[in-house]
Design an enzyme around this catalytic site. Structure first.
Site, short mmCIF file in Angstrom:
data_model
loop_
_atom_site.label_atom_id
_atom_site.label_comp_id
_atom_site.label_asym_id
_atom_site.label_seq_id
_atom_site.Cartn_x
_atom_site.Cartn_y
_atom_site.Cartn_z
CB SER A 133 14.22 22.56 -14.56
OG SER A 133 13.43 23.69 -14.48
CG HIS B 51 -1.69 -1.35 1.39
ND1 HIS B 51 -3.00 -1.53 0.87
CD2 HIS B 51 -1.22 -2.47 1.87
CE1 HIS B 51 -3.48 -2.68 1.13
NE2 HIS B 51 -2.32 -3.24 1.86
CE LYS C 166 12.08 19.99 -11.19
NZ LYS C 166 11.03 19.35 -10.69
CD GLU D 217 9.41 12.62 -15.00
OE1 GLU D 217 8.68 13.35 -15.16
OE2 GLU D 217 10.66 12.83 -14.78
#
Ligand code: ARG
Length: 461
Positions: free
Chosen positions: A279, A158, A285, A292
């Site tokens: 970024s 979970h 970043k 992704e």
């Protein structure tokens, strides 16, 4: 008569320009050129074997096809949209090169069984390539697992801290997924390698063809049983796309783990510079874009599977032009899956895990609560009762902002008088992991057994 179309005999006009654009497939099915040429060579050899072509004609065809293959591979071949597809392009060039013998190649054959053969060979070839790539991704995971058999981290259910596990166990979980994927692809490959050549348009042919000779020449596993099924069956492609979809699902899950672990709040892993991007506005970043994108591209592969299943569901017997839509998304899937597997192998090899951060995370979330319950069971407490006592110990510890292992012996004894000094050993996460040596468990012996099995599968010493 149409000047351009090979099938133009009964037509007085060529197709409208728009129709040519709409119906052509050569812009993508040229990817099947090697399979088309191999299939044609096998067909020609078989035609010579049954006396329909002379040996001289068969030789001219073979040599002509070989030089076409060289033209294509050197980038000298001129692909013509008005010739519709890869089959017509190659056949027309063959006739240009060798004359009348080229016009005899299509005897006893239809584009319907020809394209089915080409596509089967292509799908089989890709299934084999995907297996190699999947094995390399598994090898990359194994290498990291071998480096991290003593590194522990919170295992979750979970997405909540559950029990400590070895990082190697977590990584090997993906290896087993990939192994099943390889087995599934090998199984799908068996059915892809059935030759449909000899089914002709749909009904077989009057020429005394020898389909088994063609199949043997191409290293296939056997021949079709029913000509109508042979020209319209695309099950093999659907199976391959399902295999691809499941590989992508597995890669996507691993991507999700990497993305979460790379978040500084976790800080379990650092994705190397080569597999990260920055970024344009936030200078700090390090984005795991590769992971992704791979997660995102999974949808595209599922789309290809859904598209093919939808394509075939309403088709009447036998070949219908709809079937031309079977290839483009398969080719796209091949590119997506191959690049994804390669990128995953590269990214995994360059991951740097932070064992200290993982160790620190083991102190959040009462991951050793099960150990306390099991400890009480070892003292003769029935498990349900032990579960209850442990729950109350957790509530007490939480209220005092402590971990279970930080409670004093007196505090623990307030929960159960059966608890003694030995409890602290049981609460150590390293001990908790070390004790889980049941088959397939996260204990070091059980993990080592997995590694031995994986090395054997990968043919590593
Ligand atoms: N380009 C076609 C396809 O991919 C080849 C077969 C065409 N056959 C036909 N009878 N029009 O399906």
């Amino acid at each position: 008569m149409s000047k351009q179309q090979t099938w133009g005999g009964r037509f007085s006009e060529g197709p409208a320009a728009l129709v040519r654009v709409y119906t052509e497939s050569v812009s993508y099915d040229r990817a099947l050129y090697a399979q088309d040429i191999a299939g044609s060579k096998a067909h020609a050899a078989m035609l010579a074997g049954i006396g329909i072509l002379t040996e001289k004609e068969a030789l001219a065809i073979r040599e002509g096809l070989d030089s076409i293959q060289r033209e294509i591979e050197n980038g000298d071949f001129v692909w013509r949209e008005e010739l519709e597809d890869v089959h017509m392009n190659i056949e027309s060039r063959l006739t240009e090169l060798i004359g009348d013998a080229g016009k005899k190649l299509h005897t006893g054959r239809s584009r319907n069984d020809q394209v089915a053969l080409d596509f089967r060979l292509f799908v089989s070839d890709r299934l084999r390539a995907w297996q190699e790539l999947a094995r390399d991704t598994a090898a990359a995971l194994l290498e990291q697992a071998e480096k991290h058999s003593a590194t522990l981290l919170p295992g979750c259910t979970h997405m909540q801290p559950a029990q400590p596990v070895a990082l190697s166990q977590h990584l090997l979980a993906y290896v087993w997924m990939l192994k099943r994927d390889c087995e599934r692809m090998a199984d799908a490959d068996k059915r892809a390698r059935i030759s449909p050549l000899g089914a002709a348009a749909l009904a077989g042919t009057t020429y005394p063809l020898n389909p088994a000779a063609v199949a043997a020449e191409l290293g296939m596993n056997g021949i079709f049983a029913n000509s109508m099924d042979a020209v319209s069956d695309r099950d093999f492609a659907a199976e391959a796309l399902f295999c691809a979809s499941l590989v992508m699902a597995h890669l996507s899950r691993l991507c999700e783990d990497i993305i979460i672990w790379a978040n500084p709040a976790f800080g379990f892993v650092r994705v190397s510079d080569a597999y990260s991007t920055g970024s344009s506005i936030m200078p700090q970043k390090r984005n795991p874009d590769v992971a992704e994108l791979m997660r995102g591209k999974t949808g595209r592969v599922y789309g290809a599977l859904t598209s093919l299943l939808t394509l075939i569901k309403g088709l009447p017997m036998t070949y219908n032009r709809d079937l031309q839509e079977d290839k483009e998304r398969f080719i796209d899937t091949d590119r997506t899956l191959s690049l994804s597997l390669e990128a995953m192998a590269g990214m995994v090899r360059e991951l740097t895990f932070d064992a200290g951060r993982m160790q620190a995370a083991l102190r959040k979330g009462f991951l050793n609560a099960t150990e306390l319950a099991d400890y009480l069971v070892s003292k003769g407490v029935p498990f349900r009762e032990a579960h209850h006592i442990t729950g109350s110990a957790v509530a007490y510890a939480e209220a005092h902002d402590k971990n279970l292992e930080d409670l004093t012996l007196q505090e623990l004894q307030q929960q159960s008088p059966l608890i003694d000094e030995q409890v602290y050993k049981a609460l150590d996460p390293a001990v908790a992991v070390a004790r889980r040596n049941t088959p397939g468990g996260t204990g070091p012996d059980a993990v080592k057994a997995q590694m031995v099995a994986v090395r054997e599968w990968l043919g590593m010493k």
